[in-house]
Design a protein around this motif. Structure first.
Motif, PDB file in Angstrom:
ATOM      1  N   SER A 130     -52.901 -37.709  29.103  1.00 61.49           N
ATOM      2  CA  SER A 130     -51.974 -38.401  28.215  1.00 61.49           C
ATOM      3  C   SER A 130     -52.668 -39.601  27.584  1.00 61.49           C
ATOM      4  CB  SER A 130     -50.730 -38.854  28.985  1.00 61.49           C
ATOM      5  OG  SER A 130     -51.065 -39.836  29.931  1.00 61.49           O
ATOM      6  N   LEU A 131     -52.298 -39.883  26.339  1.00 56.94           N
ATOM      7  CA  LEU A 131     -52.825 -41.047  25.640  1.00 56.94           C
ATOM      8  C   LEU A 131     -51.840 -42.208  25.702  1.00 56.94           C
ATOM      9  CD1 LEU A 131     -54.429 -39.495  22.444  1.00 56.94           C
ATOM     10  CD2 LEU A 131     -55.606 -40.608  24.332  1.00 56.94           C
ATOM     11  N   PHE A 180     -41.396 -40.192  37.859  1.00 57.40           N
ATOM     12  CA  PHE A 180     -40.926 -38.889  37.373  1.00 57.40           C
ATOM     13  C   PHE A 180     -41.835 -38.411  36.235  1.00 57.40           C
ATOM     14  CE2 PHE A 180     -37.128 -40.767  39.285  1.00 57.40           C
ATOM     15  CZ  PHE A 180     -36.765 -39.741  40.147  1.00 57.40           C
ATOM     16  N   GLY A 181     -41.563 -38.847  35.016  1.00 60.33           N
ATOM     17  CA  GLY A 181     -42.371 -38.424  33.865  1.00 60.33           C
ATOM     18  C   GLY A 181     -43.815 -38.857  33.951  1.00 60.33           C
ATOM     19  N   THR A 182     -44.074 -39.950  34.657  1.00 63.44           N
ATOM     20  CA  THR A 182     -45.456 -40.419  34.773  1.00 63.44           C
ATOM     21  C   THR A 182     -46.296 -39.516  35.674  1.00 63.44           C
ATOM     22  OG1 THR A 182     -44.841 -41.924  36.554  1.00 63.44           O
ATOM     23  CG2 THR A 182     -44.900 -42.846  34.328  1.00 63.44           C
ATOM     24  N   LYS A 183     -45.654 -38.530  36.302  1.00 61.55           N
ATOM     25  CA  LYS A 183     -46.411 -37.568  37.123  1.00 61.55           C
ATOM     26  C   LYS A 183     -47.377 -36.753  36.276  1.00 61.55           C
ATOM     27  CE  LYS A 183     -43.115 -37.105  40.897  1.00 61.55           C
ATOM     28  NZ  LYS A 183     -42.215 -36.204  41.629  1.00 61.55           N
ATOM     29  N   MET A 184     -47.188 -36.773  34.951  1.00 60.41           N
ATOM     30  CA  MET A 184     -48.129 -36.065  34.079  1.00 60.41           C
ATOM     31  C   MET A 184     -49.517 -36.682  34.154  1.00 60.41           C
ATOM     32  SD  MET A 184     -47.394 -37.265  30.168  1.00 60.41           S
ATOM     33  CE  MET A 184     -45.702 -37.752  30.229  1.00 60.41           C
ATOM     34  N   ALA A 191     -38.393 -34.334  36.195  1.00 60.46           N
ATOM     35  CA  ALA A 191     -38.675 -34.834  34.845  1.00 60.46           C
ATOM     36  C   ALA A 191     -38.478 -33.706  33.839  1.00 60.46           C
ATOM     37  CB  ALA A 191     -40.090 -35.389  34.776  1.00 60.46           C
ATOM     38  N   THR A 192     -37.254 -33.210  33.779  1.00 60.75           N
ATOM     39  CA  THR A 192     -36.946 -32.048  32.941  1.00 60.75           C
ATOM     40  C   THR A 192     -37.230 -32.290  31.465  1.00 60.75           C
ATOM     41  OG1 THR A 192     -35.203 -31.516  34.510  1.00 60.75           O
ATOM     42  CG2 THR A 192     -35.144 -30.368  32.415  1.00 60.75           C
ATOM     43  N   ILE A 193     -36.808 -33.424  30.939  1.00 59.77           N
ATOM     44  CA  ILE A 193     -36.993 -33.690  29.510  1.00 59.77           C
ATOM     45  C   ILE A 193     -38.470 -33.843  29.174  1.00 59.77           C
ATOM     46  CG2 ILE A 193     -36.479 -35.327  27.643  1.00 59.77           C
ATOM     47  CD1 ILE A 193     -33.777 -35.821  29.061  1.00 59.77           C
ATOM     48  N   THR A 194     -39.205 -34.527  30.022  1.00 62.05           N
ATOM     49  CA  THR A 194     -40.649 -34.677  29.825  1.00 62.05           C
ATOM     50  C   THR A 194     -41.327 -33.316  29.849  1.00 62.05           C
ATOM     51  OG1 THR A 194     -40.590 -36.845  30.889  1.00 62.05           O
ATOM     52  CG2 THR A 194     -42.741 -35.788  30.715  1.00 62.05           C
TER      53      THR A 194
END
Length: 181
Positions: A112-113, A121-125, A149-152
């Motif tokens: 990720s940039l 949650f989303g930061t698990k990417m 993090a469904t939306i992510t």
């Protein structure tokens, strides 16, 4: 009445001075921020391949507006893959990420940039478990989501899914252009 007119005038002057200071600060720092962003991107590009890899920007995609830039990766004059700078929508707003693909149609890396996703949650990417699944995976294979993090996940998958089509389309276009030269 005179006092209220004086306060209104005083607030207007303070607002104008503040706006001027903010615009000057923005104009002085915008170039530094842009350069830092480019340096961050270049560092991540290099980490996806190796130190010998040279990158050239191939442009943008008119077929897929989510792809902001396409970078060709070359090592010793041989194309080793492509890196796509992609934008999608996540829970916290815009997500910008890089996805690298090899010349033989496999994912190489994901990174990720920028994003404003929910911590935990989303930061698990950004965690090795999520990023690691991309290594040597065919572009036609399904990518695992992020639990909680469904939306992510939907945003990422929405932009990853058409990349396999775009990848082959882009490669055919480049090969066709080289043959015509």
């Amino acid at each position: 009445m005179k006092k209220s007119l004086y306060l209104s005038f005083f607030l207007a002057v303070i607002s104008i001075i503040s706006a001027f200071i903010l615009s000057m600060t923005n104009s002085l720092t915008s170039e530094t921020i842009k350069n830092a962003s480019i340096a961050k991107q270049n560092k991540k590009l290099q980490a996806m391949f190796n130190d010998k890899t040279k990158f050239t920007e191939e442009g943008t995609s008119h077929e897929n507006p989510a792809i902001e830039k396409v970078f060709k990766a070359e090592e010793d004059g041989k194309v080793t893959g492509y890196v796509y700078n992609v934008v999608t929508k996540g829970y916290g707003g815009k997500i910008k990420f890089l996805v690298a693909m090899s010349s033989d149609g496999k994912y190489i890396a994901f990174d990720s940039l920028e994003h404003n996703e929910t911590p935990g949650f989303g930061t698990k990417m950004d965690e090795p478990k999520f990023k690691g699944q991309f290594k040597d995976k065919p572009v036609t294979d399904e990518i695992d989501g992020i639990s909680g993090a469904t939306i992510t996940t939907k945003g990422l998958k929405k932009r990853l899914a058409p990349l396999d089509y775009f990848y082959y389309f882009f490669l055919r276009k480049i090969i066709r252009n080289r043959r015509q030269k």
